[in-house]
Motif scaffolding. Structure first.
Motif, PDB file in Angstrom:
ATOM      1  N   PRO A  59       0.820  -1.216   0.000  1.00 12.97           N
ATOM      2  CA  PRO A  59       0.000   0.000   0.000  1.00 12.97           C
ATOM      3  C   PRO A  59       0.852   1.263   0.000  1.00 12.97           C
ATOM      4  O   PRO A  59       1.976   1.267   0.497  1.00 12.97           O
ATOM      5  CB  PRO A  59      -0.806  -0.101   1.300  1.00 12.97           C
ATOM      6  N   ARG A  60       0.273   2.324  -0.517  1.00 11.35           N
ATOM      7  CA  ARG A  60       0.958   3.619  -0.559  1.00 11.35           C
ATOM      8  C   ARG A  60       0.226   4.670   0.271  1.00 11.35           C
ATOM      9  O   ARG A  60       0.415   5.878   0.057  1.00 11.35           O
ATOM     10  CB  ARG A  60       1.127   4.081  -2.004  1.00 11.35           C
ATOM     11  N   ALA A  61      -0.560   4.229   1.195  1.00  9.75           N
ATOM     12  CA  ALA A  61      -1.252   5.146   2.100  1.00  9.75           C
ATOM     13  C   ALA A  61      -1.707   4.366   3.323  1.00  9.75           C
ATOM     14  O   ALA A  61      -1.901   3.146   3.256  1.00  9.75           O
ATOM     15  CB  ALA A  61      -2.451   5.798   1.414  1.00  9.75           C
ATOM     16  N   ALA A  62      -1.844   5.074   4.430  1.00  8.96           N
ATOM     17  CA  ALA A  62      -2.330   4.460   5.665  1.00  8.96           C
ATOM     18  C   ALA A  62      -2.926   5.556   6.532  1.00  8.96           C
ATOM     19  O   ALA A  62      -2.541   6.729   6.436  1.00  8.96           O
ATOM     20  CB  ALA A  62      -1.207   3.741   6.407  1.00  8.96           C
ATOM     21  N   GLU A  63      -3.848   5.150   7.381  1.00  9.17           N
ATOM     22  CA  GLU A  63      -4.480   6.077   8.316  1.00  9.17           C
ATOM     23  C   GLU A  63      -3.778   6.002   9.670  1.00  9.17           C
ATOM     24  O   GLU A  63      -3.257   4.959  10.056  1.00  9.17           O
ATOM     25  CB  GLU A  63      -5.956   5.737   8.491  1.00  9.17           C
ATOM     26  N   GLY A  64      -3.772   7.118  10.382  1.00 13.71           N
ATOM     27  CA  GLY A  64      -3.191   7.148  11.716  1.00 13.71           C
ATOM     28  C   GLY A  64      -3.527   8.452  12.404  1.00 13.71           C
ATOM     29  O   GLY A  64      -3.532   9.513  11.759  1.00 13.71           O
ATOM     30  N   PRO A  65      -3.782   8.417  13.715  1.00 13.32           N
ATOM     31  CA  PRO A  65      -4.247   9.614  14.417  1.00 13.32           C
ATOM     32  C   PRO A  65      -3.142  10.557  14.885  1.00 13.32           C
ATOM     33  O   PRO A  65      -3.409  11.718  15.179  1.00 13.32           O
ATOM     34  CB  PRO A  65      -4.975   9.025  15.630  1.00 13.32           C
ATOM     35  N   ALA A  66      -1.896  10.066  14.967  1.00 13.88           N
ATOM     36  CA  ALA A  66      -0.861  10.858  15.633  1.00 13.88           C
ATOM     37  C   ALA A  66      -0.332  11.995  14.765  1.00 13.88           C
ATOM     38  O   ALA A  66      -0.184  13.130  15.211  1.00 13.88           O
ATOM     39  CB  ALA A  66       0.292   9.949  16.068  1.00 13.88           C
ATOM     40  N   LEU A  67      -0.054  11.675  13.524  1.00 10.42           N
ATOM     41  CA  LEU A  67       0.613  12.613  12.624  1.00 10.42           C
ATOM     42  C   LEU A  67       0.383  12.095  11.220  1.00 10.42           C
ATOM     43  O   LEU A  67       0.146  10.902  11.016  1.00 10.42           O
ATOM     44  CB  LEU A  67       2.114  12.661  12.942  1.00 10.42           C
ATOM     45  N   ARG A  68       0.463  12.975  10.229  1.00 11.13           N
ATOM     46  CA  ARG A  68       0.268  12.553   8.853  1.00 11.13           C
ATOM     47  C   ARG A  68       1.371  13.161   7.994  1.00 11.13           C
ATOM     48  O   ARG A  68       1.674  14.349   8.119  1.00 11.13           O
ATOM     49  CB  ARG A  68      -1.098  13.011   8.351  1.00 11.13           C
ATOM     50  N   PHE A  69       1.970  12.341   7.128  1.00 14.73           N
ATOM     51  CA  PHE A  69       2.982  12.885   6.222  1.00 14.73           C
ATOM     52  C   PHE A  69       2.676  12.501   4.786  1.00 14.73           C
ATOM     53  O   PHE A  69       2.060  11.471   4.503  1.00 14.73           O
ATOM     54  CB  PHE A  69       4.400  12.466   6.622  1.00 14.73           C
ATOM     55  N   LEU A  70       3.092  13.380   3.893  1.00 14.21           N
ATOM     56  CA  LEU A  70       2.983  13.193   2.450  1.00 14.21           C
ATOM     57  C   LEU A  70       4.402  13.079   1.904  1.00 14.21           C
ATOM     58  O   LEU A  70       5.215  13.976   2.118  1.00 14.21           O
ATOM     59  CB  LEU A  70       2.262  14.385   1.816  1.00 14.21           C
ATOM     60  N   MET A  71       4.691  11.983   1.207  1.00 13.45           N
ATOM     61  CA  MET A  71       6.012  11.806   0.602  1.00 13.45           C
ATOM     62  C   MET A  71       5.876  11.852  -0.912  1.00 13.45           C
ATOM     63  O   MET A  71       5.047  11.150  -1.498  1.00 13.45           O
ATOM     64  CB  MET A  71       6.637  10.480   1.040  1.00 13.45           C
ATOM     65  N   VAL A  72       6.694  12.692  -1.541  1.00 16.28           N
ATOM     66  CA  VAL A  72       6.663  12.881  -2.990  1.00 16.28           C
ATOM     67  C   VAL A  72       8.071  12.646  -3.520  1.00 16.28           C
ATOM     68  O   VAL A  72       9.037  13.197  -2.975  1.00 16.28           O
ATOM     69  CB  VAL A  72       6.189  14.304  -3.353  1.00 16.28           C
ATOM     70  N   GLY A  73       8.188  11.852  -4.584  1.00 19.77           N
ATOM     71  CA  GLY A  73       9.541  11.653  -5.057  1.00 19.77           C
ATOM     72  C   GLY A  73       9.700  10.716  -6.230  1.00 19.77           C
ATOM     73  O   GLY A  73       8.779  10.480  -7.017  1.00 19.77           O
ATOM     74  N   ASP A  74      10.923  10.174  -6.279  1.00 16.67           N
ATOM     75  CA  ASP A  74      11.371   9.362  -7.400  1.00 16.67           C
ATOM     76  C   ASP A  74      11.464   7.896  -6.987  1.00 16.67           C
ATOM     77  O   ASP A  74      10.715   7.434  -6.132  1.00 16.67           O
ATOM     78  CB  ASP A  74      12.711   9.896  -7.913  1.00 16.67           C
ATOM     79  N   SER A  75      12.395   7.161  -7.571  1.00 14.78           N
ATOM     80  CA  SER A  75      12.495   5.729  -7.314  1.00 14.78           C
ATOM     81  C   SER A  75      12.862   5.413  -5.868  1.00 14.78           C
ATOM     82  O   SER A  75      12.408   4.404  -5.314  1.00 14.78           O
ATOM     83  CB  SER A  75      13.516   5.091  -8.256  1.00 14.78           C
ATOM     84  N   SER A  76      13.672   6.253  -5.235  1.00 16.84           N
ATOM     85  CA  SER A  76      14.010   6.002  -3.833  1.00 16.84           C
ATOM     86  C   SER A  76      12.795   6.179  -2.939  1.00 16.84           C
ATOM     87  O   SER A  76      12.573   5.399  -2.003  1.00 16.84           O
ATOM     88  CB  SER A  76      15.148   6.925  -3.383  1.00 16.84           C
ATOM     89  N   ALA A  77      11.990   7.192  -3.207  1.00 18.39           N
ATOM     90  CA  ALA A  77      10.740   7.349  -2.460  1.00 18.39           C
ATOM     91  C   ALA A  77       9.799   6.189  -2.740  1.00 18.39           C
ATOM     92  O   ALA A  77       9.063   5.742  -1.846  1.00 18.39           O
ATOM     93  CB  ALA A  77      10.076   8.675  -2.814  1.00 18.39           C
ATOM     94  N   ALA A  78       9.816   5.676  -3.966  1.00 17.54           N
ATOM     95  CA  ALA A  78       8.949   4.560  -4.345  1.00 17.54           C
ATOM     96  C   ALA A  78       9.429   3.236  -3.764  1.00 17.54           C
ATOM     97  O   ALA A  78       8.721   2.237  -3.860  1.00 17.54           O
ATOM     98  CB  ALA A  78       8.849   4.463  -5.865  1.00 17.54           C
ATOM     99  N   GLY A  79      10.633   3.223  -3.194  1.00 23.00           N
ATOM    100  CA  GLY A  79      11.126   2.020  -2.526  1.00 23.00           C
ATOM    101  C   GLY A  79      11.878   1.046  -3.395  1.00 23.00           C
ATOM    102  O   GLY A  79      12.013  -0.126  -3.028  1.00 23.00           O
ATOM    103  N   VAL A  80      12.391   1.489  -4.540  1.00 21.64           N
ATOM    104  CA  VAL A  80      13.217   0.593  -5.357  1.00 21.64           C
ATOM    105  C   VAL A  80      14.427   0.154  -4.523  1.00 21.64           C
ATOM    106  O   VAL A  80      15.096   0.972  -3.903  1.00 21.64           O
ATOM    107  CB  VAL A  80      13.672   1.305  -6.644  1.00 21.64           C
ATOM    108  N   GLY A  81      14.657  -1.144  -4.497  1.00 18.94           N
ATOM    109  CA  GLY A  81      15.727  -1.702  -3.662  1.00 18.94           C
ATOM    110  C   GLY A  81      15.187  -2.426  -2.446  1.00 18.94           C
ATOM    111  O   GLY A  81      15.930  -3.132  -1.766  1.00 18.94           O
TER     112      GLY A  81
END
Length: 232
Positions: free
Chosen positions: A22-44
């Motif tokens: 998955p590329r999203a999840a719910e949580g009450p404590a804090l929320r972050f948005l990550m935008v990027g390239d292959s490293s953000a996408a988790g290649v490796g």
């Protein structure tokens, strides 16, 4: 020579897939948005749980004592302008923090720093306006002079270009209280090759874990959040 080496690397490089999961999840404590390239996408990494976004969610949850929410918008090969186009058309969930992992493809494709930084400025503005982001952390380009995939002198050339991109990024966000540049942890800069995936270009799971811990520390510090536990 640099052009020929670049063509050879593109033709022969091992191409790993983006991390599954998955590329999203719910949580009450804090929320972050990550935008990027292959490293953000988790290649490796095989799964998002072992990649940057998943590891960051885990690290923040440990510190805050409850799950965090997150959204990942990332595609292999994306330059900063392409990431901007992706976020412009995406439905953004509310977020407290924006994290960008961009710059490597701008360096590889020889995009002018001014163009890449203008796109990062726009990504930050959109995240503030549409997601309610309070803090933007821009990950600096990695030490490309240590990438095993790249032969010399191409490795040296891209390393120098990455350092120049980082200097321009630092100057661009200087004086902005809501924006920070995060350089990779010392261990990743010192032993980049040892922490990379088999392609010699992206972090492996251990590298992503170290990177995520540094990001979590920065988020907690910059937002002044109470932390129940620190990384071990």
């Amino acid at each position: 020579m640099l052009i020929l080496q670049g063509r050879r690397v593109r033709a022969t490089a091992l191409r790993l897939p983006e991390a599954a999961g998955p590329r999203a999840a719910e949580g009450p404590a804090l929320r972050f948005l990550m935008v990027g390239d292959s490293s953000a996408a988790g290649v490796g990494a095989a799964h998002q749980d072992e990649a940057l976004a998943g590891r960051l969610a885990q690290a923040l949850a440990r510190r805050l004592g409850q799950p965090v929410g997150w959204q990942l918008i990332a595609t292999s090969g994306h330059r900063s302008e392409q990431a901007l186009a992706a976020i412009e058309t995406a439905q953004l969930a509310p977020a407290d923090v924006l994290i960008t992992s961009l710059g490597v493809n701008d360096v590889v494709d020889q995009v002018a720093s001014s163009r890449a930084l203008a796109a990062l400025d726009r990504i930050h503005a959109l995240a503030v306006d549409r997601a309610g982001v309070r803090l933007s952390l821009h990950c600096a380009a990695p030490p490309m002079q240590q990438f095993p995939l790249l032969p010399q002198p191409l490795r040296w050339f891209f390393g120098r270009q990455a350092a120049q991109f980082n200097a321009a990024l630092e100057a661009a966000v200087a004086g902005h209280a809501s924006r920070r540049v995060l350089h990779l942890p010392r261990a990743m800069q010192r032993d980049a090759a040892a922490l990379m995936a088999e392609d010699g270009f992206h972090p492996g799971p251990r590298g992503y874990a170290l990177w995520a811990e540094a990001l979590a520390d920065q988020v907690v510090t910059d937002l002044g959040l109470p932390s129940r536990s620190m990384a071990t």
